[in-house]
Enzyme design. Sequence first.
Site, PDB file in Angstrom:
ATOM      1  N   ASN A  13      40.784  34.805  33.241  1.00  0.00           N
ATOM      2  CA  ASN A  13      41.207  36.181  33.469  1.00  0.00           C
ATOM      3  C   ASN A  13      42.407  36.475  32.554  1.00  0.00           C
ATOM      4  O   ASN A  13      43.447  35.820  32.662  1.00  0.00           O
ATOM      5  CB  ASN A  13      41.579  36.333  34.952  1.00  0.00           C
ATOM      6  CG  ASN A  13      41.988  37.741  35.288  1.00  0.00           C
ATOM      7  OD1 ASN A  13      42.752  38.362  34.547  1.00  0.00           O
ATOM      8  ND2 ASN A  13      41.528  38.254  36.406  1.00  0.00           N
ATOM      9  N   HIS A  16      46.866  39.296  32.620  1.00  0.00           N
ATOM     10  CA  HIS A  16      48.327  39.229  32.557  1.00  0.00           C
ATOM     11  C   HIS A  16      48.873  39.102  31.140  1.00  0.00           C
ATOM     12  O   HIS A  16      50.077  39.234  30.935  1.00  0.00           O
ATOM     13  CB  HIS A  16      48.858  38.169  33.519  1.00  0.00           C
ATOM     14  CG  HIS A  16      48.527  38.563  34.931  1.00  0.00           C
ATOM     15  ND1 HIS A  16      48.953  39.754  35.464  1.00  0.00           N
ATOM     16  CD2 HIS A  16      47.740  37.992  35.871  1.00  0.00           C
ATOM     17  CE1 HIS A  16      48.462  39.879  36.689  1.00  0.00           C
ATOM     18  NE2 HIS A  16      47.725  38.821  36.960  1.00  0.00           N
ATOM     19  N   HIS A  49      40.197  42.754  35.104  1.00  0.00           N
ATOM     20  CA  HIS A  49      40.201  43.715  36.210  1.00  0.00           C
ATOM     21  C   HIS A  49      40.727  45.033  35.654  1.00  0.00           C
ATOM     22  O   HIS A  49      41.904  45.140  35.301  1.00  0.00           O
ATOM     23  CB  HIS A  49      41.111  43.182  37.329  1.00  0.00           C
ATOM     24  CG  HIS A  49      41.139  44.026  38.558  1.00  0.00           C
ATOM     25  ND1 HIS A  49      41.825  43.651  39.684  1.00  0.00           N
ATOM     26  CD2 HIS A  49      40.577  45.224  38.850  1.00  0.00           C
ATOM     27  CE1 HIS A  49      41.677  44.590  40.621  1.00  0.00           C
ATOM     28  NE2 HIS A  49      40.930  45.553  40.127  1.00  0.00           N
ATOM     29  N   ARG A  51      42.022  48.140  36.572  1.00  0.00           N
ATOM     30  CA  ARG A  51      42.530  48.759  37.802  1.00  0.00           C
ATOM     31  C   ARG A  51      42.595  50.264  37.659  1.00  0.00           C
ATOM     32  O   ARG A  51      42.774  50.793  36.562  1.00  0.00           O
ATOM     33  CB  ARG A  51      43.932  48.207  38.134  1.00  0.00           C
ATOM     34  CG  ARG A  51      43.942  46.737  38.503  1.00  0.00           C
ATOM     35  CD  ARG A  51      45.322  46.326  39.002  1.00  0.00           C
ATOM     36  NE  ARG A  51      45.574  46.847  40.312  1.00  0.00           N
ATOM     37  CZ  ARG A  51      45.522  46.131  41.439  1.00  0.00           C
ATOM     38  NH1 ARG A  51      45.258  44.836  41.400  1.00  0.00           N
ATOM     39  NH2 ARG A  51      45.747  46.692  42.591  1.00  0.00           N
ATOM     40  N   ARG A  55      47.316  49.314  35.150  1.00  0.00           N
ATOM     41  CA  ARG A  55      48.621  48.674  34.968  1.00  0.00           C
ATOM     42  C   ARG A  55      48.584  47.551  33.931  1.00  0.00           C
ATOM     43  O   ARG A  55      49.607  47.187  33.390  1.00  0.00           O
ATOM     44  CB  ARG A  55      49.175  48.161  36.297  1.00  0.00           C
ATOM     45  CG  ARG A  55      48.404  47.007  36.872  1.00  0.00           C
ATOM     46  CD  ARG A  55      49.083  46.460  38.106  1.00  0.00           C
ATOM     47  NE  ARG A  55      48.963  47.357  39.237  1.00  0.00           N
ATOM     48  CZ  ARG A  55      49.104  46.959  40.508  1.00  0.00           C
ATOM     49  NH1 ARG A  55      49.399  45.700  40.777  1.00  0.00           N
ATOM     50  NH2 ARG A  55      48.952  47.797  41.494  1.00  0.00           N
ATOM     51  N   GLU A  76      35.955  42.943  36.905  1.00  0.00           N
ATOM     52  CA  GLU A  76      36.359  43.139  38.305  1.00  0.00           C
ATOM     53  C   GLU A  76      36.752  44.597  38.452  1.00  0.00           C
ATOM     54  O   GLU A  76      37.525  45.112  37.627  1.00  0.00           O
ATOM     55  CB  GLU A  76      37.577  42.287  38.637  1.00  0.00           C
ATOM     56  CG  GLU A  76      37.345  40.812  38.560  1.00  0.00           C
ATOM     57  CD  GLU A  76      38.647  40.049  38.774  1.00  0.00           C
ATOM     58  OE1 GLU A  76      39.705  40.672  38.974  1.00  0.00           O
ATOM     59  OE2 GLU A  76      38.593  38.829  38.729  1.00  0.00           O
ATOM     60  N   THR A 107      45.463  41.548  44.016  1.00  0.00           N
ATOM     61  CA  THR A 107      44.418  41.761  45.014  1.00  0.00           C
ATOM     62  C   THR A 107      44.729  40.951  46.275  1.00  0.00           C
ATOM     63  O   THR A 107      44.796  39.729  46.233  1.00  0.00           O
ATOM     64  CB  THR A 107      43.047  41.336  44.445  1.00  0.00           C
ATOM     65  OG1 THR A 107      42.948  41.836  43.116  1.00  0.00           O
ATOM     66  CG2 THR A 107      41.913  41.877  45.283  1.00  0.00           C
ATOM     67  N   GLU A 157      32.341  35.894  45.318  1.00  0.00           N
ATOM     68  CA  GLU A 157      33.509  35.136  44.874  1.00  0.00           C
ATOM     69  C   GLU A 157      34.402  34.964  46.088  1.00  0.00           C
ATOM     70  O   GLU A 157      34.816  35.950  46.714  1.00  0.00           O
ATOM     71  CB  GLU A 157      34.252  35.863  43.747  1.00  0.00           C
ATOM     72  CG  GLU A 157      35.494  35.074  43.313  1.00  0.00           C
ATOM     73  CD  GLU A 157      36.141  35.572  42.033  1.00  0.00           C
ATOM     74  OE1 GLU A 157      35.448  36.218  41.209  1.00  0.00           O
ATOM     75  OE2 GLU A 157      37.343  35.300  41.855  1.00  0.00           O
ATOM     76  N   HIS A 205      41.688  33.150  42.736  1.00  0.00           N
ATOM     77  CA  HIS A 205      42.928  33.812  43.131  1.00  0.00           C
ATOM     78  C   HIS A 205      43.999  32.790  43.496  1.00  0.00           C
ATOM     79  O   HIS A 205      43.854  32.051  44.455  1.00  0.00           O
ATOM     80  CB  HIS A 205      42.751  34.797  44.282  1.00  0.00           C
ATOM     81  CG  HIS A 205      43.845  35.820  44.283  1.00  0.00           C
ATOM     82  ND1 HIS A 205      43.779  36.978  43.553  1.00  0.00           N
ATOM     83  CD2 HIS A 205      45.057  35.803  44.859  1.00  0.00           C
ATOM     84  CE1 HIS A 205      44.895  37.642  43.699  1.00  0.00           C
ATOM     85  NE2 HIS A 205      45.684  36.950  44.484  1.00  0.00           N
TER      86      HIS A 205
HETATM   87  N1  PXP Z   1      39.251  36.640  40.983  1.00  0.00           N
HETATM   88  C1  PXP Z   1      39.496  37.898  41.439  1.00  0.00           C
HETATM   89  C2  PXP Z   1      38.387  38.631  42.109  1.00  0.00           C
HETATM   90  C3  PXP Z   1      40.747  38.509  41.248  1.00  0.00           C
HETATM   91  O1  PXP Z   1      40.964  39.767  41.696  1.00  0.00           O
HETATM   92  C4  PXP Z   1      41.750  37.805  40.546  1.00  0.00           C
HETATM   93  C5  PXP Z   1      43.067  38.464  40.296  1.00  0.00           C
HETATM   94  O2  PXP Z   1      42.883  39.544  39.438  1.00  0.00           O
HETATM   95  C6  PXP Z   1      41.450  36.515  40.083  1.00  0.00           C
HETATM   96  C7  PXP Z   1      40.206  35.947  40.335  1.00  0.00           C
HETATM   97  C8  PXP Z   1      42.442  35.704  39.312  1.00  0.00           C
HETATM   98  O3  PXP Z   1      43.544  35.396  40.108  1.00  0.00           O
HETATM   99  P1  PXP Z   1      44.817  34.682  39.472  1.00  0.00           P
HETATM  100  O4  PXP Z   1      45.338  35.599  38.405  1.00  0.00           O
HETATM  101  O5  PXP Z   1      45.732  34.530  40.620  1.00  0.00           O
HETATM  102  O6  PXP Z   1      44.332  33.375  38.897  1.00  0.00           O
END
Ligand code: PXP
Length: 260
Positions: A13, A16, A49, A51, A55, A76, A107, A157, A205
């Site tokens: 992901n 960030h 994601h 959003r 953001r 996502e 989330t 998931e 997550h």
């Molecule tokens: N899976 C989903 C569905 C999420 O919403 C997120 C956070 O955006 C993640 C995985 C990844 O989480 P993390 O950034 O905490 O590894």
Amino acid sequence: MKKPPIRPRLGVNVDHVATIRQARHTKYPDPIAAAIAAESAGADQITVHLREDRRHIQDRDLRILRETVQTRLNLEMAATAEMAEIARAVRPDMVTLVPERREEQTTEGGLDVVGQEAALAAYVEELRPFGGEISLFIDPRADQLAASARIGVEAVELHTGDYCADRRAFSTIAEYDAFVDTQFDKLKYAAKAADTMGLKVAAGHGLDTKNVLRVAAIREIVEFNIGHSIVARALFIGFEAAVREMIDALESGRRRFLEG
Ligand code: PXP
């Protein structure tokens, strides 16, 4: 007999990376560059994601990722009309429906599939023409799984946020350990139940290279989506190395299962 894979798949992901960029509205760091680095380090999927408040990931990032990602693109998104339009236009390989609240930091909790079953079933039907796999991000609960299976999505998931609880929220280590063990058991049973229902099982997550070891050993979980800890680690060792470190952790976690 089919051999179990050596490790679960890793979806990186890159949200960030965009968070850092958006903090100053600069052009860097670029989540597209991060996705390319992740794939060259062995990632199996790129996850973003988009959003509602934009953001971090922007619409332009998503369009460019669709053109550049060589593995699979997992979008996502919240179950809104705007996002359905975007999914239809961009055609990601997979859509993961997630709950979204503007004021949340990230989330928090999975989708309430039980409480919104009819609306979600209609939304999933609406999404079908985009042609990709559809997954629901849910808490590891039997009722949420059963409702997801009834809707007829391909995958779920499992939310690992509770399992990844912050030690500082507990007064003793024993209390923390007991909580984590309970959350782990919930994930294990939910993964097995989902697999029995014919759902593909992903998880994510809050995972890092340490807490992922135990969950990577759950055979039914075939995919992890991990972002924040990889981006944070990349600040010190570089993006490719951070992705490789996570792949190594997934491998050693899964090996624990294979070695019993
Ligand atoms: N899976 C989903 C569905 C999420 O919403 C997120 C956070 O955006 C993640 C995985 C990844 O989480 P993390 O950034 O905490 O590894």
